[in-house]
Design a protein around this motif. Structure first.
Motif, PDB file in Angstrom:
ATOM      1  N   UNK A 123       0.861  -1.180   0.000  1.00  0.00           N
ATOM      2  CA  UNK A 123       0.000   0.000   0.000  1.00  0.00           C
ATOM      3  C   UNK A 123       0.896   1.228   0.000  1.00  0.00           C
ATOM      4  N   UNK A 124       0.748   2.074  -1.001  1.00  0.00           N
ATOM      5  CA  UNK A 124       1.577   3.266  -1.146  1.00  0.00           C
ATOM      6  C   UNK A 124       0.765   4.507  -0.815  1.00  0.00           C
ATOM      7  N   UNK A 125       1.100   5.142   0.302  1.00  0.00           N
ATOM      8  CA  UNK A 125       0.440   6.367   0.743  1.00  0.00           C
ATOM      9  C   UNK A 125       1.385   7.567   0.689  1.00  0.00           C
ATOM     10  N   UNK A 126       2.525   7.409   0.062  1.00  0.00           N
ATOM     11  CA  UNK A 126       3.529   8.460   0.045  1.00  0.00           C
ATOM     12  C   UNK A 126       3.026   9.654  -0.765  1.00  0.00           C
ATOM     13  N   UNK A 127       3.108  10.832  -0.170  1.00  0.00           N
ATOM     14  CA  UNK A 127       2.677  12.035  -0.866  1.00  0.00           C
ATOM     15  C   UNK A 127       3.044  13.271  -0.081  1.00  0.00           C
ATOM     16  N   UNK A 143       7.883   9.961  -9.799  1.00  0.00           N
ATOM     17  CA  UNK A 143       9.051   9.069  -9.789  1.00  0.00           C
ATOM     18  C   UNK A 143       8.985   8.078  -8.623  1.00  0.00           C
ATOM     19  N   UNK A 144       8.611   8.560  -7.447  1.00  0.00           N
ATOM     20  CA  UNK A 144       8.527   7.665  -6.292  1.00  0.00           C
ATOM     21  C   UNK A 144       7.440   6.620  -6.455  1.00  0.00           C
ATOM     22  N   UNK A 145       6.275   7.039  -6.960  1.00  0.00           N
ATOM     23  CA  UNK A 145       5.184   6.087  -7.173  1.00  0.00           C
ATOM     24  C   UNK A 145       5.560   5.042  -8.213  1.00  0.00           C
ATOM     25  N   UNK A 146       6.199   5.477  -9.283  1.00  0.00           N
ATOM     26  CA  UNK A 146       6.636   4.530 -10.320  1.00  0.00           C
ATOM     27  C   UNK A 146       7.650   3.536  -9.763  1.00  0.00           C
ATOM     28  N   UNK A 147       8.571   4.020  -8.967  1.00  0.00           N
ATOM     29  CA  UNK A 147       9.619   3.145  -8.415  1.00  0.00           C
ATOM     30  C   UNK A 147       9.023   2.086  -7.493  1.00  0.00           C
ATOM     31  N   UNK A 148       8.115   2.493  -6.632  1.00  0.00           N
ATOM     32  CA  UNK A 148       7.493   1.533  -5.711  1.00  0.00           C
ATOM     33  C   UNK A 148       6.667   0.514  -6.476  1.00  0.00           C
ATOM     34  N   UNK A 156       6.903  -9.791  -7.063  1.00  0.00           N
ATOM     35  CA  UNK A 156       5.809 -10.756  -7.059  1.00  0.00           C
ATOM     36  C   UNK A 156       4.670 -10.395  -6.133  1.00  0.00           C
ATOM     37  N   UNK A 157       4.498  -9.120  -5.836  1.00  0.00           N
ATOM     38  CA  UNK A 157       3.396  -8.682  -4.981  1.00  0.00           C
ATOM     39  C   UNK A 157       2.069  -8.956  -5.689  1.00  0.00           C
ATOM     40  N   UNK A 158       1.116  -9.494  -4.941  1.00  0.00           N
ATOM     41  CA  UNK A 158      -0.167  -9.870  -5.525  1.00  0.00           C
ATOM     42  C   UNK A 158      -1.111  -8.679  -5.690  1.00  0.00           C
ATOM     43  N   UNK A 159      -1.175  -7.796  -4.689  1.00  0.00           N
ATOM     44  CA  UNK A 159      -2.092  -6.652  -4.746  1.00  0.00           C
ATOM     45  C   UNK A 159      -1.356  -5.379  -4.354  1.00  0.00           C
ATOM     46  N   UNK A 160      -1.581  -4.367  -5.162  1.00  0.00           N
ATOM     47  CA  UNK A 160      -0.910  -3.083  -4.960  1.00  0.00           C
ATOM     48  C   UNK A 160      -1.966  -1.985  -4.888  1.00  0.00           C
ATOM     49  N   UNK A 161      -1.928  -1.190  -3.823  1.00  0.00           N
ATOM     50  CA  UNK A 161      -2.877  -0.093  -3.620  1.00  0.00           C
ATOM     51  C   UNK A 161      -2.108   1.213  -3.657  1.00  0.00           C
ATOM     52  N   UNK A 162      -2.545   2.119  -4.518  1.00  0.00           N
ATOM     53  CA  UNK A 162      -1.893   3.421  -4.668  1.00  0.00           C
ATOM     54  C   UNK A 162      -2.890   4.524  -4.351  1.00  0.00           C
ATOM     55  N   UNK A 163      -2.475   5.498  -3.548  1.00  0.00           N
ATOM     56  CA  UNK A 163      -3.337   6.622  -3.186  1.00  0.00           C
ATOM     57  C   UNK A 163      -3.013   7.820  -4.057  1.00  0.00           C
TER      58      UNK A 163
END
Length: 384
Positions: A123-127, A143-148, A156-163
């Motif tokens: 889960x990416x909440x970086x902002x 750039x940070x969102x793309x890198x994560x 091999x992460x199954x589910x990715x959540x981006x805010x």
């Protein structure tokens, strides 16, 4: 001791390490695998099968999400920047050994890879709400969102959540000085995440309120007013419609999105159940604080100049030109799903906001039960 594959334990010097996918029970020497691992009844002391890495867990929304994950028996890995004592309080969100911490840097790929290599959920909440000389919007939101997202896919992460953010656009409407660079960078961040992780779940939250928020506390703060009781708003708030949402509903929406296969690859607009004109909402909030001389005014050169100058302050600021650029845009729902589609039962917006306004009462020494003040009338919904 029993264990399951892809479960992380805290190793030497606080570095996460993976356990073996198979342990031998010391009691009867029988093999314990994921199939017969005792999971419990689904609460805090059980194991849900989720190992989640939460970037930005120390922020306002991140703390609620970590708490929700911990209550369901998930193991949570929390990458953090800065002093560790600011993030260690989240250890109480989960059972013993279930909340793990690891220092990282947004531009250090190796540290990012280490904190998600054993996770099945990221889960990416970086902002950021304002830019600094070290981290501008492009470095963080794009750039940070793309890198994560890229490293999550490679791991091999199954589910990715981006805010992301509500009202994102490659060309948002100009209201103050320029189109919102915040919303532009958030839109570009969504596109970057989609390129690297096409199945990502993207959340677009509206203004989120709760303890330590940047909505109720922002508009009721002294610095947001040009004088003691004068609140400047774009066209006095009569042309802006907002749909604020409670932070607990957002956190629960993330949990439900991870469980719902229909959410995979979708954009979810996290908006509240009701829409209000900003003018009515501000009048309601200030009436709750019992400010008798409160008055709305249009945007003045003084507030614009102050917000512009405060962008150069090298620490957290409640007022900046970047925030003014996006706060007067009407909330527009354009995503694939909303939280109601995930089964979320919203709290009452006005009642919950009224609770958070209590700390700003100017006459807190009066007893409400004595009837010394007339009840504050609730504003009508914008679509009513």
């Amino acid at each position: 001791m029993a264990a399951v594959s892809r479960v992380v334990l805290l190793g030497r010097h606080g570095i996460p390490r993976v356990t073996s996918s198979l342990y031998i029970s010391k009691r009867d020497n029988s093999e314990i695998t994921q199939a017969n691992y005792p999971r419990g009844r689904g609460g805090r002391s059980s194991f849900s099968g989720t190992v989640a890495t939460v970037f930005g867990a120390g922020g306002f929304v991140g703390r609620y999400i970590v708490n929700k994950l911990g209550k369901t028996g998930s193991q949570v890995i929390i990458p953090y920047r800065g002093p560790e004592y600011e993030i260690k309080k989240l250890k109480l969100c989960g059972d013993l050994g279930q909340i793990l911490f690891f220092p990282y840097h947004l531009e250090d790929e190796e540290s990012i890879r280490r904190v998600m290599q054993y996770s099945n959920v990221v889960i990416s909440l970086v902002g950021r709400d304002w830019e600094t000389k070290n981290f501008d919007f492009k470095k963080v939101h794009v750039d940070g969102a793309r890198r994560i997202a890229r490293i999550a896919k490679e791991s091999g992460v199954e589910k990715f959540v981006h805010f992301s953010s509500l009202n994102v656009s490659p060309n948002p409407k100009k209201l103050v000085l320029r189109p919102s660079r915040y919303l532009i960078s958030k839109y570009e961040g969504e596109m970057a995440v989609r390129e690297e992780f096409p199945e990502a779940i993207i959340f677009r939250p509206a203004d989120i309120y709760g303890f330590e928020d940047r909505f109720v506390n922002y508009f009721l703060s002294t610095i947001r007013r040009v004088r003691l009781n004068l609140l400047p708003l774009y066209k006095k708030g009569k042309e802006t419609i907002k749909q604020p949402i409670y932070v607990g509903d957002v956190a629960e929406g993330v949990i439900q999105a991870l469980r719902n296969p229909k959410a995979v690859g979708k954009v979810i607009d996290a908006v509240g159940p009701s829409r209000y004109y900003m003018s009515d909402l501000m009048d309601y909030m200030y009436a709750l604080t019992r400010r008798q001389q409160y008055r709305r005014i249009g945007l003045s050169p003084a507030i614009i100049l102050r917000s512009y100058l405060m962008e150069f302050i090298p620490y957290d600021t409640k007022l900046c030109i970047t925030k003014l650029e996006k706060e007067f845009l009407t909330d527009t729902v354009e995503g694939d799903l909303i939280l109601e589609d995930l089964g979320i039962q919203h709290v009452n917006t006005l009642d919950r906001i009224a609770y958070f306004c209590k700390s700003y009462l100017t006459t807190a020494h009066y007893e409400e039960s004595l009837g010394e003040f007339a009840p504050v009338p609730k504003p009508a919904m914008a679509d009513a």
